[in-house]
Scaffold this active site. Sequence first.
Site, PDB file in Angstrom:
ATOM      1  N   MET A  30     -16.744  99.605   8.285  1.00 23.96           N
ATOM      2  CA  MET A  30     -16.249  98.198   9.125  1.00 23.96           C
ATOM      3  C   MET A  30     -18.202  96.903   9.758  1.00 23.96           C
ATOM      4  O   MET A  30     -18.221  96.359  10.426  1.00 23.96           O
ATOM      5  CB  MET A  30     -15.897  98.398  10.212  1.00 23.96           C
ATOM      6  CG  MET A  30     -14.329  97.862  10.148  1.00 23.96           C
ATOM      7  SD  MET A  30     -13.246  98.121  11.471  1.00 23.96           S
ATOM      8  CE  MET A  30     -13.861  99.255  12.539  1.00 23.96           C
ATOM      9  N   GLY A  31     -18.921  97.211   9.423  1.00 21.69           N
ATOM     10  CA  GLY A  31     -20.668  96.774   8.952  1.00 21.69           C
ATOM     11  C   GLY A  31     -20.994  97.466  10.503  1.00 21.69           C
ATOM     12  O   GLY A  31     -20.324  98.268  11.121  1.00 21.69           O
ATOM     13  N   HIS A  37     -23.748 105.942   9.086  1.00 21.50           N
ATOM     14  CA  HIS A  37     -23.091 104.910   8.022  1.00 21.50           C
ATOM     15  C   HIS A  37     -24.129 105.669   6.752  1.00 21.50           C
ATOM     16  O   HIS A  37     -23.594 105.604   5.949  1.00 21.50           O
ATOM     17  CB  HIS A  37     -22.936 103.707   7.914  1.00 21.50           C
ATOM     18  CG  HIS A  37     -21.836 102.920   9.112  1.00 21.50           C
ATOM     19  ND1 HIS A  37     -22.486 102.133  10.540  1.00 21.50           N
ATOM     20  CD2 HIS A  37     -20.847 102.623   9.104  1.00 21.50           C
ATOM     21  CE1 HIS A  37     -21.745 102.128  10.971  1.00 21.50           C
ATOM     22  NE2 HIS A  37     -20.520 102.208  10.353  1.00 21.50           N
ATOM     23  N   GLN A  61      -6.812  96.741  12.026  1.00 20.19           N
ATOM     24  CA  GLN A  61      -5.693  97.996  12.699  1.00 20.19           C
ATOM     25  C   GLN A  61      -7.186  98.204  13.995  1.00 20.19           C
ATOM     26  O   GLN A  61      -7.236  99.247  14.547  1.00 20.19           O
ATOM     27  CB  GLN A  61      -6.896  99.311  11.892  1.00 20.19           C
ATOM     28  CG  GLN A  61      -8.748  98.553  11.247  1.00 20.19           C
ATOM     29  CD  GLN A  61      -9.350  99.453  11.066  1.00 20.19           C
ATOM     30  OE1 GLN A  61      -9.477 100.071   9.446  1.00 20.19           O
ATOM     31  NE2 GLN A  61     -10.269 100.721  11.938  1.00 20.19           N
ATOM     32  N   ASP A 150     -14.676 110.512  13.124  1.00 15.94           N
ATOM     33  CA  ASP A 150     -13.646 110.057  13.057  1.00 15.94           C
ATOM     34  C   ASP A 150     -12.201 110.634  12.488  1.00 15.94           C
ATOM     35  O   ASP A 150     -11.978 110.802  10.696  1.00 15.94           O
ATOM     36  CB  ASP A 150     -13.326 108.555  12.399  1.00 15.94           C
ATOM     37  CG  ASP A 150     -13.856 107.662  13.191  1.00 15.94           C
ATOM     38  OD1 ASP A 150     -13.817 107.152  14.096  1.00 15.94           O
ATOM     39  OD2 ASP A 150     -15.219 107.157  12.453  1.00 15.94           O
ATOM     40  N   SER A 185     -21.843 105.199  16.837  1.00 16.38           N
ATOM     41  CA  SER A 185     -21.426 104.291  16.609  1.00 16.38           C
ATOM     42  C   SER A 185     -21.438 102.757  17.195  1.00 16.38           C
ATOM     43  O   SER A 185     -22.320 102.771  17.726  1.00 16.38           O
ATOM     44  CB  SER A 185     -20.394 104.790  17.574  1.00 16.38           C
ATOM     45  OG  SER A 185     -19.075 103.927  17.568  1.00 16.38           O
ATOM     46  N   SER A 186     -20.965 101.590  16.049  1.00 17.15           N
ATOM     47  CA  SER A 186     -20.797 100.140  16.392  1.00 17.15           C
ATOM     48  C   SER A 186     -21.093  99.824  17.754  1.00 17.15           C
ATOM     49  O   SER A 186     -21.420  99.048  18.042  1.00 17.15           O
ATOM     50  CB  SER A 186     -20.399  99.700  15.164  1.00 17.15           C
ATOM     51  OG  SER A 186     -20.550 100.255  13.635  1.00 17.15           O
ATOM     52  N   ARG A 187     -19.900 100.629  18.373  1.00 16.63           N
ATOM     53  CA  ARG A 187     -19.875 100.404  19.367  1.00 16.63           C
ATOM     54  C   ARG A 187     -20.965 100.733  20.611  1.00 16.63           C
ATOM     55  O   ARG A 187     -19.995  99.653  21.573  1.00 16.63           O
ATOM     56  CB  ARG A 187     -18.167 101.178  20.529  1.00 16.63           C
ATOM     57  CG  ARG A 187     -16.940 100.161  19.056  1.00 16.63           C
ATOM     58  CD  ARG A 187     -15.585 100.941  19.863  1.00 16.63           C
ATOM     59  NE  ARG A 187     -14.335 100.234  19.215  1.00 16.63           N
ATOM     60  CZ  ARG A 187     -13.925 100.518  17.535  1.00 16.63           C
ATOM     61  NH1 ARG A 187     -14.489 101.651  17.715  1.00 16.63           N
ATOM     62  NH2 ARG A 187     -12.609  99.606  17.470  1.00 16.63           N
TER      63      ARG A 187
HETATM   64  P1  AMP Z   1     -16.882 102.111  10.741  1.00 16.15           P
HETATM   65  O1  AMP Z   1     -17.847 100.753  10.445  1.00 16.15           O
HETATM   66  O2  AMP Z   1     -17.060 102.407  11.926  1.00 16.15           O
HETATM   67  O3  AMP Z   1     -15.468 101.700  10.397  1.00 16.15           O
HETATM   68  O4  AMP Z   1     -17.299 103.613  10.103  1.00 16.15           O
HETATM   69  C1  AMP Z   1     -17.441 103.530   8.624  1.00 16.15           C
HETATM   70  C2  AMP Z   1     -17.317 104.875   8.280  1.00 16.15           C
HETATM   71  O5  AMP Z   1     -18.739 105.618   8.804  1.00 16.15           O
HETATM   72  C3  AMP Z   1     -16.418 105.847   8.476  1.00 16.15           C
HETATM   73  O6  AMP Z   1     -15.822 106.643   7.106  1.00 16.15           O
HETATM   74  C4  AMP Z   1     -16.791 106.390  10.225  1.00 16.15           C
HETATM   75  O7  AMP Z   1     -16.301 108.156   9.917  1.00 16.15           O
HETATM   76  C5  AMP Z   1     -18.201 106.421   9.502  1.00 16.15           C
HETATM   77  N1  AMP Z   1     -19.349 107.439  10.611  1.00 16.15           N
HETATM   78  C6  AMP Z   1     -18.983 105.996  11.497  1.00 16.15           C
HETATM   79  N2  AMP Z   1     -20.030 106.975  12.376  1.00 16.15           N
HETATM   80  C7  AMP Z   1     -20.554 107.367  11.985  1.00 16.15           C
HETATM   81  C8  AMP Z   1     -21.552 109.063  12.887  1.00 16.15           C
HETATM   82  N3  AMP Z   1     -21.879 108.803  13.985  1.00 16.15           N
HETATM   83  N4  AMP Z   1     -21.628 109.769  11.777  1.00 16.15           N
HETATM   84  C9  AMP Z   1     -21.083 109.911  10.371  1.00 16.15           C
HETATM   85  N5  AMP Z   1     -20.318 109.132   9.816  1.00 16.15           N
HETATM   86  C10 AMP Z   1     -20.009 107.749  10.857  1.00 16.15           C
END
Ligand code: AMP
Length: 281
Positions: A30-31, A37, A61, A150, A185-187
Site C-alpha cells: 500500500m506504499g 517492504h 480493507q 501481518d 510500518s507505514s503507520r
Molecule cells: P502494506 O504496505 O502495509 O500493505 O505491506 C505490504 C507488505 O509488506 C505486506 O506483505 C506486509 O506484511 C509487508 N510488511 C510490512 N511491514 C513489514 C515489516 N516491518 N517487515 C516485513 N514485511 C513487512
Amino acid sequence: MKTVKTVSELSKWLKKEFINDRSLGFVPTMGALHAGHLSLLKRSVKENDITACSIFVNPIQFNNPEDLTEYPRMPHKDASMLEENNCDLLFIPSVEEMYPDDNYKKYDFGSLENIMEGAFRPGHFNGVAVVVDRLLRLLKPSKAYFGLKDYQQFLIISEMVKQEGHKVELIGCPTVREDDGLAMSSRNLRLNEKQRKDASKIYDALIFAKNNHDKYSVKELKDIIIKKLNNIPDSKVEYVEFADPQTLQPKSSFAGENGSILCVALFIGNIRLIDNMKLCR
Ligand code: AMP
C-alpha cells in the site's frame, strides 16, 4: 523500471516480458515504503527473473474511514526506492481501475476470520482477499511475497489462494524492525516523536514473553503483557493473544508441538499498531 497505471497497460507489458517464460515475483503493497517492504522486494529480485510491485491503498480493507484518509501516500518517493532496488515494474492503479463495480466476493475463512484482526476490523480480511485475488489474476506471478508482521493476513491469503486455485507460491518474509525493535510500518510515520520512542516498548513486551513463557501460565503471562502494553503512555490495548501458529486458535497452555505465537494490537494515540512474535517451546 516501467510504471503502469491501468490494467490494459499492465497486460501489454506482461505479454511483452513473458516471451521467454521468465519467472515473475510479485510484491503487493500500500506504499509509503520502508525497509520492511524492501526486504520483500530484494528477496523477489534474487529469486525471480522479473519483479513487479504494486502500490494500492485498498479502500475496501479499511474499516475505519479516518485510517484510510490519513494513510500516508508518497508515490514519487516510493517509485525512486523501487527503482533503486531493481524493481522491474510498478503497478499503481486507481480505485476505479481496480474496482470498476462494487461487486465483491464474500469469502468464508471459517475460524481464521473471527479472531484478533478479524474480530476487531470487520470486513478487513475480505477486502484484503478481494484485492490480492484481483492482483494475482492480473499478474499471474510464480511467487508472491508477504510479510509475517501481518501474520494472520498471511494465513488468510494462503487460504484464499487455496480456495481460488491460484498457482502461485506464497513466501512469508520475517519482520524487519527499527534499531530499537519497533516493527517497521507505514503507520509509524503518524506517531509523534514521543509516541515513536515509547512504541519500542511493544517489542520489549514481546521479548519479555519470549524469554519468560516457561515461567508462567498463558493467563498469567497474558495479564503481564496487557499490563506492560497498557503502561505505554497514551496506549490502549485491543488484544493480546497466545495462539497456535498454524490455526491461530487461542492457546490455554504453552504445551503442544507447534509452539505458540504472541499477537498484539494496540493504539498509541489514535494510531493502531500490530506486532507478533513466535515463542519456541
Ligand atoms: P502494506 O504496505 O502495509 O500493505 O505491506 C505490504 C507488505 O509488506 C505486506 O506483505 C506486509 O506484511 C509487508 N510488511 C510490512 N511491514 C513489514 C515489516 N516491518 N517487515 C516485513 N514485511 C513487512
